[in-house]
Design a protein around this motif. Sequence first.
Motif, PDB file in Angstrom:
ATOM      1  N   SER A   4       0.835  -1.212   0.000  1.00  8.37           N
ATOM      2  CA  SER A   4       0.000   0.000   0.000  1.00  8.37           C
ATOM      3  C   SER A   4       0.864   1.254   0.000  1.00  8.37           C
ATOM      4  CB  SER A   4      -0.902   0.008   1.230  1.00  8.37           C
ATOM      5  OG  SER A   4      -0.119   0.106   2.417  1.00  8.37           O
ATOM      6  N   TRP A   5       0.185   2.387  -0.153  1.00  6.90           N
ATOM      7  CA  TRP A   5       0.883   3.673  -0.100  1.00  6.90           C
ATOM      8  C   TRP A   5       1.495   3.889   1.283  1.00  6.90           C
ATOM      9  CZ3 TRP A   5      -3.461   7.247  -2.468  1.00  6.90           C
ATOM     10  CH2 TRP A   5      -3.754   6.798  -3.766  1.00  6.90           C
ATOM     11  N   ALA A   6       0.774   3.484   2.315  1.00 11.95           N
ATOM     12  CA  ALA A   6       1.280   3.645   3.681  1.00 11.95           C
ATOM     13  C   ALA A   6       2.559   2.826   3.872  1.00 11.95           C
ATOM     14  CB  ALA A   6       0.219   3.223   4.692  1.00 11.95           C
ATOM     15  N   GLU A   7       2.559   1.600   3.360  1.00  6.96           N
ATOM     16  CA  GLU A   7       3.775   0.794   3.478  1.00  6.96           C
ATOM     17  C   GLU A   7       4.921   1.436   2.702  1.00  6.96           C
ATOM     18  OE1 GLU A   7       4.472  -3.851   3.628  1.00  6.96           O
ATOM     19  OE2 GLU A   7       4.345  -3.157   1.531  1.00  6.96           O
ATOM     20  N   GLY A   8       4.587   2.100   1.607  1.00  8.59           N
ATOM     21  CA  GLY A   8       5.618   2.784   0.829  1.00  8.59           C
ATOM     22  C   GLY A   8       6.352   3.841   1.634  1.00  8.59           C
ATOM     23  N   ILE A   9       5.657   4.492   2.571  1.00  4.83           N
ATOM     24  CA  ILE A   9       6.314   5.471   3.436  1.00  4.83           C
ATOM     25  C   ILE A   9       7.323   4.773   4.340  1.00  4.83           C
ATOM     26  CG2 ILE A   9       5.964   7.109   5.328  1.00  4.83           C
ATOM     27  CD1 ILE A   9       3.258   7.815   4.087  1.00  4.83           C
ATOM     28  N   HIS A  10       6.918   3.674   4.940  1.00  2.00           N
ATOM     29  CA  HIS A  10       7.839   2.946   5.816  1.00  2.00           C
ATOM     30  C   HIS A  10       9.017   2.369   5.027  1.00  2.00           C
ATOM     31  CE1 HIS A  10       5.426   3.387   9.379  1.00  2.00           C
ATOM     32  NE2 HIS A  10       4.363   2.898   8.775  1.00  2.00           N
ATOM     33  N   ASP A  11       8.757   1.935   3.793  1.00  2.00           N
ATOM     34  CA  ASP A  11       9.853   1.443   2.954  1.00  2.00           C
ATOM     35  C   ASP A  11      10.859   2.552   2.672  1.00  2.00           C
ATOM     36  OD1 ASP A  11       8.668  -1.035   2.885  1.00  2.00           O
ATOM     37  OD2 ASP A  11       7.784  -0.778   0.882  1.00  2.00           O
ATOM     38  N   ALA A  12      10.350   3.761   2.459  1.00  2.00           N
ATOM     39  CA  ALA A  12      11.238   4.905   2.198  1.00  2.00           C
ATOM     40  C   ALA A  12      12.095   5.220   3.419  1.00  2.00           C
ATOM     41  CB  ALA A  12      10.414   6.125   1.790  1.00  2.00           C
TER      42      ALA A  12
END
Length: 395
Positions: free
Chosen positions: A208-216
């Motif tokens: 998800s987009w939210a997981e993309g923040i944590h990945d960043a």
Amino acid sequence: MQNGSLIDSAPWSNYDPYSDDALLNPWPGYRELRNAGPAVWLPEYEMFALARYESVRRALEDWETFPSRYGVMMNDDMNEVLRGNTLCTDGPEHSALRNVLIRPLMPRALRDARERITAEAGSVVDRLVAQGTFDAASELANHLPVTVVSELIGLPEAGRERMLEWAEEMFNCFGPMNDRTTHSFPVLKEMMAYATNEAVPGRVKPGSWAEGIHDAVERGEVPAEACPVMMIDYMGPSLDTTIFAISSAVYLFATNPDQWDLVREDPRLMASAMSEVLRMESPIQDFSRYVARDVDIDGVVLPAGSRAIVFYGSGNRDERKFPDPDRFDVRRCPGDHLAFGAGPHACVGMNLARMEMLALFTALAERVQRFEILEAEPVLHNILRGFRTLRVTVS
């Protein structure tokens, strides 16, 4: 420290843009401010009002003179709460945060979402048209943001049902410290707690987009402490602003049936029509900017240390820019409207918002000849403009 002599030499106005009457019908007051000058001092709020199109655009594009890092709200408390989020940063720090947020919102990244959004739009329109009567604010406008966009963001299910209220109350907190603002702060604290304690690795949806923040964060692109406010960057603007734009579009087509006939006869006008909706009824009416250095706005000097309210909604109705600006004209093609802002802080979700609006109204144009308004209750809000209730019947 504000320069009193410069403020004294500027045009003044006692107009209160945050009174109930002004919020429900801002257009006469906006015209008064535009006619008063390119920048007008509001003594009640101790801020300048930028109400002309060129003044607004200049402030939005010149981030060094009008930086966002001091906050873009009309009260110090909220400027502190959102310190460090994408909306309240500048330069390289802003670019790093924005680059992460915008990745899933670029046209290519949204390609897969387009099919689902189009299908969902057709489905909800079929259902509502079959009903004949429905609330365009809650049954139509809410559908795509709640069913599709919230899933794409990927926040935990527990608490997600509160997202619409959180988003609306968050934007109320952007206003001056009036009753609406103080009433909304407890709800904002609930939203912040959710973003901090629930939207964490292992609880957000994979991919998800939210997981993309944590990945960043894991890649070192953004600091870990930025995660909660970046989650709010998705939670707020992706919901209420699009919802209010959709309800306003229904209202404008209902009250201007000749314009609805035009888009039904020529679907190529639909994109221009959506831009005209956004120009006429900007979902976000205003943010503010700190003034970092003395600046001359067409003969009015704003002193360093002052603050200016940047009225998008007024700039979009400026007769200096748009001929006959209070007329809804789907052939106008106002591609340079200010509803999405301008400059480095232009709305990261504009492509998604356009996609949702186009999908819904393309589906409606194929199935609906006329909208008739049965009940219309506008929302009374410091910042947002749209409808709480908009019951219509369709034929």
